[in-house]
Design an enzyme around this catalytic site. Structure first.
Site, PDB file in Angstrom:
ATOM      1  N   GLU A 201       2.513 -13.196   1.006  1.00  0.00           N
ATOM      2  CA  GLU A 201       2.354 -14.160   1.223  1.00  0.00           C
ATOM      3  C   GLU A 201       1.486 -14.959   0.598  1.00  0.00           C
ATOM      4  OE1 GLU A 201       0.339 -14.052   4.876  1.00  0.00           O
ATOM      5  OE2 GLU A 201       0.025 -16.302   5.113  1.00  0.00           O
TER       6      GLU A 201
ATOM      7  N   LYS B  73      -6.556 -11.909  11.216  1.00  0.00           N
ATOM      8  CA  LYS B  73      -5.439 -11.410  10.544  1.00  0.00           C
ATOM      9  C   LYS B  73      -5.508 -12.077   9.106  1.00  0.00           C
ATOM     10  CE  LYS B  73      -0.875 -12.578   9.026  1.00  0.00           C
ATOM     11  NZ  LYS B  73      -0.782 -13.957   7.893  1.00  0.00           N
TER      12      LYS B  73
ATOM     13  N   ASP C 193      -3.050   3.549   4.262  1.00  0.00           N
ATOM     14  CA  ASP C 193      -2.235   3.613   5.366  1.00  0.00           C
ATOM     15  C   ASP C 193      -2.730   2.620   6.197  1.00  0.00           C
ATOM     16  OD1 ASP C 193      -1.132   3.579   8.103  1.00  0.00           O
ATOM     17  OD2 ASP C 193      -1.159   5.968   7.951  1.00  0.00           O
TER      18      ASP C 193
ATOM     19  N   HIS D  92      -1.147 -24.065   1.427  1.00  0.00           N
ATOM     20  CA  HIS D  92      -0.132 -23.411   1.875  1.00  0.00           C
ATOM     21  C   HIS D  92       1.207 -23.780   1.185  1.00  0.00           C
ATOM     22  CE1 HIS D  92      -0.960 -20.232   4.582  1.00  0.00           C
ATOM     23  NE2 HIS D  92      -2.692 -20.622   3.888  1.00  0.00           N
TER      24      HIS D  92
HETATM   25  P1  NAD Z   1      -3.418  14.681   2.662  1.00  0.00           P
HETATM   26  O1  NAD Z   1      -3.002  15.493   2.903  1.00  0.00           O
HETATM   27  O2  NAD Z   1      -3.300  14.804   1.537  1.00  0.00           O
HETATM   28  O3  NAD Z   1      -5.556  15.719   2.402  1.00  0.00           O
HETATM   29  C1  NAD Z   1      -6.422  14.833   1.316  1.00  0.00           C
HETATM   30  C2  NAD Z   1      -5.929  16.887   0.506  1.00  0.00           C
HETATM   31  O4  NAD Z   1      -7.533  15.220  -0.562  1.00  0.00           O
HETATM   32  C3  NAD Z   1      -6.768  17.160   0.689  1.00  0.00           C
HETATM   33  O5  NAD Z   1      -6.002  18.466   0.182  1.00  0.00           O
HETATM   34  C4  NAD Z   1      -8.589  16.937  -0.574  1.00  0.00           C
HETATM   35  O6  NAD Z   1      -8.565  18.255  -0.506  1.00  0.00           O
HETATM   36  C5  NAD Z   1      -8.624  16.755  -1.390  1.00  0.00           C
HETATM   37  N1  NAD Z   1      -8.766  16.354  -1.795  1.00  0.00           N
HETATM   38  C6  NAD Z   1      -9.363  16.418  -3.757  1.00  0.00           C
HETATM   39  N2  NAD Z   1     -10.380  15.172  -3.563  1.00  0.00           N
HETATM   40  C7  NAD Z   1     -10.840  14.845  -2.481  1.00  0.00           C
HETATM   41  C8  NAD Z   1     -12.530  14.237  -2.215  1.00  0.00           C
HETATM   42  N3  NAD Z   1     -13.315  13.675  -3.552  1.00  0.00           N
HETATM   43  N4  NAD Z   1     -12.464  14.263  -0.863  1.00  0.00           N
HETATM   44  C9  NAD Z   1     -11.314  14.679  -0.314  1.00  0.00           C
HETATM   45  N5  NAD Z   1     -10.710  15.228  -0.284  1.00  0.00           N
HETATM   46  C10 NAD Z   1      -9.905  15.246  -1.794  1.00  0.00           C
HETATM   47  O7  NAD Z   1      -4.309  13.291   3.279  1.00  0.00           O
HETATM   48  P2  NAD Z   1      -5.321  12.950   4.716  1.00  0.00           P
HETATM   49  O8  NAD Z   1      -5.939  12.328   4.006  1.00  0.00           O
HETATM   50  O9  NAD Z   1      -5.723  13.991   5.235  1.00  0.00           O
HETATM   51  O10 NAD Z   1      -3.832  12.192   5.224  1.00  0.00           O
HETATM   52  C11 NAD Z   1      -3.590  11.060   4.873  1.00  0.00           C
HETATM   53  C12 NAD Z   1      -1.735  11.330   5.344  1.00  0.00           C
HETATM   54  O11 NAD Z   1      -2.305  10.980   6.513  1.00  0.00           O
HETATM   55  C13 NAD Z   1      -2.095   9.735   4.954  1.00  0.00           C
HETATM   56  O12 NAD Z   1      -0.643   9.743   4.100  1.00  0.00           O
HETATM   57  C14 NAD Z   1      -1.344   9.083   6.579  1.00  0.00           C
HETATM   58  O13 NAD Z   1      -0.439   8.088   6.540  1.00  0.00           O
HETATM   59  C15 NAD Z   1      -1.131  10.405   6.998  1.00  0.00           C
HETATM   60  N6  NAD Z   1      -0.972  10.189   8.578  1.00  0.00           N
HETATM   61  C16 NAD Z   1      -1.915   9.413   9.428  1.00  0.00           C
HETATM   62  C17 NAD Z   1      -2.004   9.447  10.766  1.00  0.00           C
HETATM   63  C18 NAD Z   1      -2.242   8.656  11.176  1.00  0.00           C
HETATM   64  O14 NAD Z   1      -3.188   7.910  11.058  1.00  0.00           O
HETATM   65  N7  NAD Z   1      -2.098   8.225  12.894  1.00  0.00           N
HETATM   66  C19 NAD Z   1      -1.294  11.376  11.347  1.00  0.00           C
HETATM   67  C20 NAD Z   1      -0.628  11.552  10.200  1.00  0.00           C
HETATM   68  C21 NAD Z   1      -0.276  11.470   9.253  1.00  0.00           C
END
Ligand code: NAD
Length: 440
Positions: free
Chosen positions: A96, A278, A294, A391
């Site tokens: 946008e 928005k 996300d 705009h």
């Molecule tokens: P992820 O699975 O990549 O986990 C995070 C990783 O980072 C872990 O392995 C952790 O050990 C590591 N890490 C390293 N340094 C860290 C720190 N300082 N703090 C925390 N962790 C650290 O990611 P996630 O955050 O568990 O999941 C995010 C993903 O899941 C996104 O891609 C999202 O789109 C997707 N997702 C979203 C939904 C939803 O929102 N409803 C559902 C399913 C999946």
């Protein structure tokens, strides 16, 4: 338009022009592109725009199923926000035209008044486990087994615990209509968004919870409500500073009064609040996209928060304290600085570098300041000259491009369109051909 015809197995289907194979998702990415090219006859620019480069194409293929390309959303920079005394440049990915321009404009006004003060709560996320057929006396037992639940989660949460995060408690509630028992696990996810971590944790305790309750788990997943994990921002601006900005003839005092009134309208009128919010999300979602976060999760949490008391309201507030206009915004912001696509996609790494490699906390606070700035720019324009002036200027550039203007022609054609207040394609084409005629 898509041509539909029953697809043949892979090798045959690829020879068949104009048909997308049924097993499209099983093809290699180049084969998928070839199949699409045959079926839809992409033009050169359509091909180039979705092809990206081989590295991006390969990345797309490992990131999502059935990938056939990438889409190049513009990345732009908001320059020099003053947040908690530090200057921050903020990359935004957005299609946008007015979003970056608005943030650059209001960010400088707010900077002149001392900038933003921001805060955030601990990054605690919640996973929900819904259990059917639980007798009341069994429901009570869940809390009594908390130590076992914690022990079951320990291996999953060990890396978070080593970073200062981990288990933060549970709650048990019986839903009144379905009579389902909902167990909520609270987990501090530190710098991650936490979806995978929480979903894994919620599924891990399924067997234990079923044996304790003798019920049966219907489903387990995190909630994107994220209401424990909020970030906020505030600014204070001497009203007299509004004398130096575009107010379309309104005095500084009247402009400030109108901004406050507009924020009250967004509290009272839900239809207005939707657009008000928005505008706030214009900045926040664009920062989320630029950093690989996300966007849908963050938006879902924000809108749920806007409706938390049963009525959908504006997320920000403005008020006058003597000669000072103050603005504030607080909302759930499950921004991550690691995990998922954050730091994985090279564009997100570039964005995080520009931002000074923030923690998730800091990123949430930057997002809150950005959302507030975006909102302030919108309200300032709305209650003075209206938003269309700004705009349409940006819109004119896009129309000029569509009319065929390139390079410096775009600025010249769009300026003349703005002067004439004619923003149609024909007007742009007319100006362009006159422009070319006069320079030939
Ligand atoms: P992820 O699975 O990549 O986990 C995070 C990783 O980072 C872990 O392995 C952790 O050990 C590591 N890490 C390293 N340094 C860290 C720190 N300082 N703090 C925390 N962790 C650290 O990611 P996630 O955050 O568990 O999941 C995010 C993903 O899941 C996104 O891609 C999202 O789109 C997707 N997702 C979203 C939904 C939803 O929102 N409803 C559902 C399913 C999946």
């Amino acid at each position: 338009m898509k041509k539909t015809k029953t697809a043949e197995p892979q090798s045959l289907a690829l020879e068949e022009a104009a048909v997308l194979p049924r097993n499209f998702r099983r093809l290699g990415i180049e084969q998928r592109r070839a199949a699409l090219q045959r079926a839809f006859d992409f033009e050169g620019s359509e091909n180039e725009a979705t092809y990206g480069n081989p590295m991006l194409l390969e990345l797309a293929d490992v990131m999502v199923e059935s990938a056939f390309g990438v889409v190049g959303v513009p990345l732009g920079l908001v320059k020099g926000f003053l947040i908690d005394g530090e200057e921050v440049d903020i990359p935004l990915a957005v299609e946008e035209p007015s979003v970056i321009a608005a943030a650059n404009y209001s960010g400088q006004i707010i900077k002149a008044g001392g900038g933003f003060r921001t805060w955030s709560t601990e990054p605690v996320m919640k996973a929900q486990i819904f259990i059917e057929n639980v007798a009341p006396e069994r429901e009570e037992l869940i809390r009594k087994h908390e130590a076992e639940i914690k022990a079951e989660l320990k291996p999953i949460l060990a890396s978070l615990e080593s970073r200062g995060g981990g288990y933060r408690g549970l709650s048990v509630t019986r839903l009144s209509l379905t009579q389902i028992v909902r167990v909520a696990l609270l987990i501090d996810v530190r710098d991650a968004m936490g979806a995978n971590i929480l979903n894994t944790a919620a599924e891990r305790v399924r067997t234990l919870l079923e044996s304790v309750t003798r019920g049966s788990v219907l489903m387990s997943i995190l909630t994107n409500q994220a209401e424990e994990r909020r970030s906020g921002a505030r600014f204070s601006l001497p009203v007299k500073r509004l004398a130096h900005v575009r107010t379309n003839g309104f005095s500084a005092e009247e402009t400030a009064r109108r901004i406050v009134m507009a924020s009250k309208v967004a509290q009272e009128d839900s239809a207005r609040a939707v657009t008000h919010n928005k505008g706030i999300m214009n900045g926040i979602s664009s920062l989320a996209l630029a950093t690989g976060n996300d966007t849908r999760a963050i938006e879902a949490g924000a809108h749920a928060w806007a409706g938390r008391d049963g009525k959908y309201r504006g997320l920000s507030n403005y008020w006058l304290r003597g000669e000072i206009l103050e603005g504030g915004l607080e909302l759930p912001l499950a921004f991550a600085s690691v995990g998922g696509a954050v730091g994985y996609h090279p564009a997100s790494r570039a964005s995080l570098k520009i931002l000074g490699r923030p923690t998730a906390h800091r990123l949430g606070r930057i997002a809150a300041a950005l959302g507030l700035a975006q909102n302030f720019a919108a309200l300032l324009a709305l209650v003075t000259g209206g938003i269309q002036q700004g705009h349409m200027k940006l819109h004119a550039q896009r129309v000029a491009y569509r009319a065929g203007a390139r390079g410096k022609e775009i600025g010249r054609v769009s300026r003349e369109m703005s002067e004439q207040r004619s923003y149609g394609l024909q007007a742009a084409q007319g100006i362009l051909s006159r422009e070319r005629g006069s320079t030939e």
